[in-house]
Design a protein around this motif. Sequence first.
Motif, PDB file in Angstrom:
ATOM      1  N   LEU A 187       0.824  -1.212   0.000  1.00 20.47           N
ATOM      2  CA  LEU A 187       0.000   0.000   0.000  1.00 20.47           C
ATOM      3  C   LEU A 187       0.854   1.256   0.000  1.00 20.47           C
ATOM      4  CD1 LEU A 187      -2.772  -0.993   2.580  1.00 20.47           C
ATOM      5  CD2 LEU A 187      -2.894  -1.078   0.085  1.00 20.47           C
ATOM      6  N   ILE A 188       2.070   1.176   0.553  1.00 20.19           N
ATOM      7  CA  ILE A 188       2.942   2.346   0.619  1.00 20.19           C
ATOM      8  C   ILE A 188       3.393   2.766  -0.777  1.00 20.19           C
ATOM      9  CG2 ILE A 188       5.140   3.210   1.528  1.00 20.19           C
ATOM     10  CD1 ILE A 188       4.798   1.358   3.888  1.00 20.19           C
ATOM     11  N   PHE A 189       3.492   1.821  -1.701  1.00 18.78           N
ATOM     12  CA  PHE A 189       4.011   2.114  -3.039  1.00 18.78           C
ATOM     13  C   PHE A 189       2.914   2.309  -4.071  1.00 18.78           C
ATOM     14  CE2 PHE A 189       7.313  -0.280  -0.801  1.00 18.78           C
ATOM     15  CZ  PHE A 189       8.390   0.573  -0.968  1.00 18.78           C
ATOM     16  N   LEU A 190       1.659   2.420  -3.627  1.00 19.40           N
ATOM     17  CA  LEU A 190       0.579   2.704  -4.564  1.00 19.40           C
ATOM     18  C   LEU A 190       0.734   4.114  -5.128  1.00 19.40           C
ATOM     19  CD1 LEU A 190      -2.588   1.224  -2.804  1.00 19.40           C
ATOM     20  CD2 LEU A 190      -1.460   0.356  -4.848  1.00 19.40           C
ATOM     21  N   ALA A 191       0.388   4.269  -6.392  1.00 23.26           N
ATOM     22  CA  ALA A 191       0.474   5.576  -7.051  1.00 23.26           C
ATOM     23  C   ALA A 191      -0.931   6.136  -7.263  1.00 23.26           C
ATOM     24  CB  ALA A 191       1.209   5.441  -8.379  1.00 23.26           C
ATOM     25  N   GLY A 192      -0.997   7.391  -7.661  1.00 22.24           N
ATOM     26  CA  GLY A 192      -2.262   8.026  -7.992  1.00 22.24           C
ATOM     27  C   GLY A 192      -3.130   8.285  -6.772  1.00 22.24           C
ATOM     28  N   THR A 193      -4.448   8.277  -7.013  1.00 26.48           N
ATOM     29  CA  THR A 193      -5.395   8.587  -5.952  1.00 26.48           C
ATOM     30  C   THR A 193      -5.362   7.549  -4.839  1.00 26.48           C
ATOM     31  OG1 THR A 193      -6.834   9.634  -7.596  1.00 26.48           O
ATOM     32  CG2 THR A 193      -7.816   9.111  -5.471  1.00 26.48           C
ATOM     33  N   LEU A 194      -5.222   6.267  -5.217  1.00 25.61           N
ATOM     34  CA  LEU A 194      -5.170   5.217  -4.202  1.00 25.61           C
ATOM     35  C   LEU A 194      -3.963   5.403  -3.281  1.00 25.61           C
ATOM     36  CD1 LEU A 194      -6.190   2.036  -6.233  1.00 25.61           C
ATOM     37  CD2 LEU A 194      -7.557   3.313  -4.586  1.00 25.61           C
ATOM     38  N   GLY A 195      -2.825   5.769  -3.871  1.00 25.40           N
ATOM     39  CA  GLY A 195      -1.651   6.020  -3.049  1.00 25.40           C
ATOM     40  C   GLY A 195      -1.855   7.196  -2.116  1.00 25.40           C
ATOM     41  N   LEU A 196      -2.526   8.247  -2.617  1.00 24.42           N
ATOM     42  CA  LEU A 196      -2.807   9.412  -1.786  1.00 24.42           C
ATOM     43  C   LEU A 196      -3.707   9.050  -0.611  1.00 24.42           C
ATOM     44  CD1 LEU A 196      -2.387  12.506  -1.615  1.00 24.42           C
ATOM     45  CD2 LEU A 196      -4.502  12.770  -2.904  1.00 24.42           C
ATOM     46  N   LEU A 197      -4.635   8.112  -0.825  1.00 23.11           N
ATOM     47  CA  LEU A 197      -5.568   7.746   0.229  1.00 23.11           C
ATOM     48  C   LEU A 197      -4.958   6.802   1.257  1.00 23.11           C
ATOM     49  CD1 LEU A 197      -8.844   7.165  -1.852  1.00 23.11           C
ATOM     50  CD2 LEU A 197      -8.407   9.014  -0.250  1.00 23.11           C
ATOM     51  N   PHE A 198      -4.205   5.813   0.780  1.00 18.36           N
ATOM     52  CA  PHE A 198      -3.794   4.715   1.655  1.00 18.36           C
ATOM     53  C   PHE A 198      -2.340   4.784   2.100  1.00 18.36           C
ATOM     54  CE2 PHE A 198      -7.295   2.768  -0.857  1.00 18.36           C
ATOM     55  CZ  PHE A 198      -8.165   2.568   0.197  1.00 18.36           C
ATOM     56  N   ARG A 199      -1.501   5.575   1.441  1.00 18.84           N
ATOM     57  CA  ARG A 199      -0.076   5.562   1.791  1.00 18.84           C
ATOM     58  C   ARG A 199       0.146   6.023   3.229  1.00 18.84           C
ATOM     59  NH1 ARG A 199       1.635   8.769  -1.850  1.00 18.84           N
ATOM     60  NH2 ARG A 199       1.896   7.151  -3.416  1.00 18.84           N
ATOM     61  N   SER A 200      -0.475   7.123   3.606  1.00 20.55           N
ATOM     62  CA  SER A 200      -0.264   7.653   4.959  1.00 20.55           C
ATOM     63  C   SER A 200      -0.747   6.677   6.021  1.00 20.55           C
ATOM     64  CB  SER A 200      -0.981   8.995   5.113  1.00 20.55           C
ATOM     65  OG  SER A 200      -0.445   9.951   4.221  1.00 20.55           O
ATOM     66  N   MET A 201      -1.907   6.059   5.786  1.00 20.21           N
ATOM     67  CA  MET A 201      -2.420   5.096   6.757  1.00 20.21           C
ATOM     68  C   MET A 201      -1.506   3.884   6.864  1.00 20.21           C
ATOM     69  SD  MET A 201      -6.110   3.146   6.913  1.00 20.21           S
ATOM     70  CE  MET A 201      -6.975   4.606   7.470  1.00 20.21           C
ATOM     71  N   ALA A 202      -1.033   3.369   5.713  1.00 23.84           N
ATOM     72  CA  ALA A 202      -0.160   2.198   5.734  1.00 23.84           C
ATOM     73  C   ALA A 202       1.155   2.513   6.451  1.00 23.84           C
ATOM     74  CB  ALA A 202       0.100   1.725   4.306  1.00 23.84           C
ATOM     75  N   VAL A 203       1.722   3.688   6.180  1.00 22.61           N
ATOM     76  CA  VAL A 203       2.968   4.078   6.847  1.00 22.61           C
ATOM     77  C   VAL A 203       2.753   4.173   8.354  1.00 22.61           C
ATOM     78  CG1 VAL A 203       4.591   5.976   7.152  1.00 22.61           C
ATOM     79  CG2 VAL A 203       3.987   5.228   4.865  1.00 22.61           C
ATOM     80  N   ALA A 204       1.623   4.764   8.779  1.00 19.84           N
ATOM     81  CA  ALA A 204       1.345   4.900  10.210  1.00 19.84           C
ATOM     82  C   ALA A 204       1.199   3.531  10.876  1.00 19.84           C
ATOM     83  CB  ALA A 204       0.077   5.734  10.425  1.00 19.84           C
ATOM     84  N   ILE A 205       0.518   2.593  10.211  1.00 16.68           N
ATOM     85  CA  ILE A 205       0.339   1.262  10.791  1.00 16.68           C
ATOM     86  C   ILE A 205       1.669   0.539  10.905  1.00 16.68           C
ATOM     87  CG2 ILE A 205      -0.680  -1.008  10.390  1.00 16.68           C
ATOM     88  CD1 ILE A 205      -3.093   0.362   9.184  1.00 16.68           C
ATOM     89  N   VAL A 206       2.484   0.589   9.853  1.00 17.08           N
ATOM     90  CA  VAL A 206       3.775  -0.094   9.869  1.00 17.08           C
ATOM     91  C   VAL A 206       4.673   0.497  10.960  1.00 17.08           C
ATOM     92  CG1 VAL A 206       5.895  -0.496   8.561  1.00 17.08           C
ATOM     93  CG2 VAL A 206       3.670  -0.826   7.471  1.00 17.08           C
ATOM     94  N   ILE A 207       4.703   1.826  11.054  1.00 14.54           N
ATOM     95  CA  ILE A 207       5.530   2.468  12.091  1.00 14.54           C
ATOM     96  C   ILE A 207       5.044   2.068  13.480  1.00 14.54           C
ATOM     97  CG2 ILE A 207       6.050   4.696  13.145  1.00 14.54           C
ATOM     98  CD1 ILE A 207       6.281   5.855  10.361  1.00 14.54           C
ATOM     99  N   ALA A 208       3.718   2.075  13.685  1.00 13.48           N
ATOM    100  CA  ALA A 208       3.182   1.708  14.999  1.00 13.48           C
ATOM    101  C   ALA A 208       3.529   0.268  15.355  1.00 13.48           C
ATOM    102  CB  ALA A 208       1.665   1.912  15.013  1.00 13.48           C
TER     103      ALA A 208
END
Length: 322
Positions: free
Chosen positions: A166-187
């Motif tokens: 999800l972190i490497f998704l591009a376009g609108t999907l990346g804009l929606l899910f990248r931040s959430m995926a990064v936050a979950i992985v970091i947590a």
Amino acid sequence: MQAQAGANEVAVAHALRARIATLRTQLPAGVKLVRIYDLSGLISGSLRDVWIALGLGSVIALLVVLLFLGRVDGALAVMTVVPLSLAAAFLALHALGYGLNIMTLGGLAAAIGALVDHAIVVIERGLHDLSGAREQRRAQALTRIGEILPIMSMATLTSCLVFVPLIFLAGTLGLLFRSMAVAIVIALLVSQLMALLVTPVLALWLAGRVRAPVASRRQQRAQRRYGRWLVAGMRRAWLAIPVVLVLGALGWVTLRALPTAFLPRWDEGVISMPFRTQVGSSVAETTAVGRELLHVALRNPAVARASLVVGRGFSNAYATPN
């Protein structure tokens, strides 16, 4: 007025409202400044709702930990690790250039269960069935924690790998899910780091003051009932096959019946409608078309206010006059 990219939109809106209040005292008679829409309220409300969900999740987790561990000090030790993990996650997000928004806070809220679970596993494993003097209990706890931590680390890495695509998704999907995926992985990674460095220290401290657990009659009845069900199920293992088939069929039928959409419905209270006139149209011609559209919109009783922007798109600051 639009905030620049990367600016704090809520802070910009507050500063703008203060500036407008000052300008209103200096305007000539008959001139008014009317606020058409302000999305800072939506942003603040959404963030507040996520913070409330985060707090309620932590409180519920505390009650569950207290119920299953049966020790107030054990529950407090578990909940001590959660704020530390969240604070470390905030630092990591800031270091990577991410801020607190709906997606990152939603990711942290989704990971609260894993944060609590890591602490529960380590403390419960360290305190289970201890015996002997204080140093002996601590040695037993340390040995048991050392056995469980490698398995926990592998499980955490596996969970993180699920969100990496999800972190490497591009376009609108990346804009929606990248931040959430990064936050979950970091947590998850921060929580595992706490489970390696901080939680064992708390478990050893608790092992030094361990008390003999006294199971209530309700717990004893629940354990006996669960034991009977477990033995009965193991003796009739073939019953699992039709149960799995029925659940799989119900899941497939439900999946086919669920409505699908790119985004869920929500009501911001604002509708933006871009329009374009013929190439080469002047600002005056485009404004005339826009005013006709304004009149159509204002005839709708559900529309309270309408505004017109010509020569600039919402996503393009250098749009042509049409």
